[in-house]
Design an enzyme around this catalytic site. Sequence first.
Site, PDB file in Angstrom:
ATOM      1  N   HIS A  32       4.182   4.049  11.741  1.00 29.56           N
ATOM      2  CA  HIS A  32       3.193   5.030  12.224  1.00 29.56           C
ATOM      3  C   HIS A  32       3.823   6.152  13.058  1.00 29.56           C
ATOM      4  CE1 HIS A  32      -0.403   1.969  11.912  1.00 29.56           C
ATOM      5  NE2 HIS A  32       0.420   1.905  10.894  1.00 29.56           N
ATOM      6  N   ASP A  40       6.154   1.571   6.245  1.00 31.42           N
ATOM      7  CA  ASP A  40       4.715   1.274   6.201  1.00 31.42           C
ATOM      8  C   ASP A  40       4.027   2.268   5.293  1.00 31.42           C
ATOM      9  OD1 ASP A  40       2.284   0.196   6.685  1.00 31.42           O
ATOM     10  OD2 ASP A  40       2.084   0.942   8.728  1.00 31.42           O
ATOM     11  N   ASP A  77       3.669  -6.218   3.642  1.00 30.30           N
ATOM     12  CA  ASP A  77       3.292  -5.019   4.410  1.00 30.30           C
ATOM     13  C   ASP A  77       3.785  -5.033   5.862  1.00 30.30           C
ATOM     14  OD1 ASP A  77       2.128  -2.638   5.234  1.00 30.30           O
ATOM     15  OD2 ASP A  77       0.125  -3.489   5.447  1.00 30.30           O
ATOM     16  N   GLU A 133      -5.189   1.872   3.051  1.00 30.78           N
ATOM     17  CA  GLU A 133      -5.013   0.699   3.929  1.00 30.78           C
ATOM     18  C   GLU A 133      -5.077   1.121   5.381  1.00 30.78           C
ATOM     19  OE1 GLU A 133      -3.275  -2.408   6.366  1.00 30.78           O
ATOM     20  OE2 GLU A 133      -2.549  -0.358   6.181  1.00 30.78           O
ATOM     21  N   GLU A 134      -4.389   2.207   5.699  1.00 30.55           N
ATOM     22  CA  GLU A 134      -4.295   2.638   7.106  1.00 30.55           C
ATOM     23  C   GLU A 134      -5.634   3.107   7.663  1.00 30.55           C
ATOM     24  OE1 GLU A 134      -1.879   1.978   8.840  1.00 30.55           O
ATOM     25  OE2 GLU A 134      -0.143   1.814   7.542  1.00 30.55           O
ATOM     26  N   HIS A 136       0.823  -1.220   0.000  1.00 32.46           N
ATOM     27  CA  HIS A 136       0.000   0.000   0.000  1.00 32.46           C
ATOM     28  C   HIS A 136       0.851   1.261   0.000  1.00 32.46           C
ATOM     29  CE1 HIS A 136       0.189   1.122   4.355  1.00 32.46           C
ATOM     30  NE2 HIS A 136       0.233  -0.173   4.588  1.00 32.46           N
TER      31      HIS A 136
HETATM   32 ZN    ZN Z   1       0.887  -1.137   6.335  1.00 33.91          ZN
END
Ligand code: ZN
Length: 365
Positions: free
Chosen positions: A317, A183, A245, A217-218, A171
């Site tokens: 994140h 990520d 991922d 996705e998040e 993603h």
């Molecule tokens: Zn991810």
Amino acid sequence: MPMIGEVSAPVAVLKVTSPDDIANYKGKIKGAVVLVSKPAEIPTNEADNAYDAVIPPARGVGRPQGGFAERQRIMRALAQEQPAAVLLDSGKADNLFNMSSASRYQPSDVPMAYVSHEDYSLIYRLAEAGPVAMKINLAGTFSPGPVPASITVAEIRGSQFPDERVIIGGHLDSWDLGQGALDNGTGSMAVLEAARALKVLGWKPKRTITFILFTGEEQGGIGADIFMKNHAAEIPKMDAALVHDTGTGKVFSIALEELYETAPLMAEIYEPLREVFELQPLSTRYFGSSDHVAFLRAGVPAYFCIQKPAHYREAHHSQTDTFDKVIPEEINEGAALLAAWAWNVSEMPVALAHHQPAAPRRAGE
Ligand SMILES: [Zn+2]
């Protein structure tokens, strides 16, 4: 929806493990700044794979309990009591922040904010010892939205079964505290590099190999869900999907995702790759929480790359998910594995078996 602006309020520490526990606080937390969990335990021993480092297994084998849907039910019950705000522990060391999504990127019913693990622990300890008041000011805003976003799709057409598709994906969206390098810039780049490598080889796969960079996705897999909706007619002939991922670490296995009926054919696909890529046996753990879940729900065999941690838990994140964390050799190897897996699936004499689709996801799940 405006955020709350400056608020001074008492801090309330709640003991909550299920939505029913909120009933214990009926009428007691209106206007309070609420903490709903103990400070996070920051692991000192690294988990053996990146996914477990972020979402520890509940008890060995099986699906983690108390996931996204349960947390949402707790938050909905909490909102009825009208606290001023909910504070969350970032769960990361070194004063790093975190980001996540409530209600699939809709405004939450109660303003929520992460504070660093160190600050959260301090507020928690003080509140356990006596009354604490806090002044908070959440200055975030929402744009009017929705805004357009794109999913990037490319393919190498199959020579014999062009309507059948082998899908590899990552993603392209990320949280914006850092650069989203792990990520999921690394997964996206692995997919692009796999496409480049297969293209320059000039081989003609029997089935179509499709490369997808998802978005959303998040925010709860909304991009993959929309992709499946837009491509519903193609679902019966989607052979398989594999998603990369969990950062930059070496891929050392592929999760079977409880699709045991596909194990014999997956073994034929996977075993020849083990020596080349130094892979462990296929993993029998279930790994949810990425774009392959939309395929699983639609009955399409869908799998997940199991990767070494490579500081994924610390970085993803947070402010420190930046390009310097990328390990080029490992992500290049991951790209080669995606390409080789997709090629092997495309060349099998028969397709991987579909399973019974799940019920459509309810709002808020
Ligand atoms: Zn991810």
